[in-house]
Design a protein around this motif. Sequence first.
Motif, short mmCIF file in Angstrom:
data_model
loop_
_atom_site.label_atom_id
_atom_site.label_comp_id
_atom_site.label_asym_id
_atom_site.label_seq_id
_atom_site.Cartn_x
_atom_site.Cartn_y
_atom_site.Cartn_z
N LEU A 81 0.79 -1.22 0.00
CA LEU A 81 0.00 0.00 0.00
C LEU A 81 0.83 1.28 0.00
CD1 LEU A 81 -2.90 -0.98 2.43
CD2 LEU A 81 -2.89 -0.97 -0.06
N ALA A 84 0.78 3.76 -3.18
CA ALA A 84 -0.44 4.55 -3.32
C ALA A 84 -0.42 5.75 -2.38
CB ALA A 84 -1.66 3.69 -3.04
N CYS A 85 0.08 5.55 -1.16
CA CYS A 85 0.16 6.66 -0.20
C CYS A 85 1.14 7.72 -0.68
CB CYS A 85 0.59 6.15 1.17
SG CYS A 85 -0.65 5.10 1.97
N GLU A 87 1.93 8.45 -3.79
CA GLU A 87 1.34 9.19 -4.90
C GLU A 87 0.21 10.10 -4.44
OE1 GLU A 87 -0.36 8.42 -9.41
OE2 GLU A 87 0.92 6.95 -8.42
N SER A 88 -0.52 9.67 -3.43
CA SER A 88 -1.64 10.46 -2.92
C SER A 88 -1.18 11.75 -2.27
CB SER A 88 -2.44 9.62 -1.91
OG SER A 88 -3.49 10.36 -1.35
#
Length: 225
Positions: A81, A84-85, A87-88
């Motif tokens: 995960l 994704a963090c 990029e967020s």
Amino acid sequence: MRVNMKTILCYGDSNLRGFIPGTFDEKTGLSARYVKDKRWTGILQNKLGENYNVVEEGINGRTTILDEIIPGRPFRNGLTLLPACLESHYPIDLVIFMLGTNDTKIQFNKTAEEITDGMRQLVKLIKMCDKGPNLTAPKILIIAPQPILKIENLHPQYDGEPIKKSELLSALYKQMSQHEKCEFIDAGHILSSSKLDGIHLDESEHKLLGHAVADRVINMLAPKG
């Protein structure tokens, strides 16, 4: 967002999320959470001030690189995960890791050295990414979690060998941090696990950690001169 605001991604497990010791509900699998100003990440934000954005990414049960077997909760693998963090929340100036306690669980059967290698994989992912300022890699601060405390009703997944493993992580994480050129804090030198469940942090311990991390972050990110 303010110009030149620095973003700090705090990535961890229940002790980052603010799990209140003794509140776990077996039926729902959920627990109560300290309010933001009482969590160490909230204390960090308050001490750093408005020129910093502290992002909390904590979930109960998160590991470094392992998929939970029992009871089979999804989304606990930190390595899966993390991209994704990143990029967020990019651009990210600093990533703070506090993981490893859940990796000691009996179900995973991992040595302290293997757990440390899991943390190293997270570090290497950050070092190879471009989610920092101007497409660079963010800086990294590793927090070795405090040892599991032996209590009478300690959860069986953490009893016995996991306690011994948790006591070894600080020295292994420190050595790995030095090799990977990361900043390091040993939470076990600052605080201890709650006597209510042997794993999580009491409110007073969140305060101690929040102030210690803030001092280190200011040293790492504050303008020089």
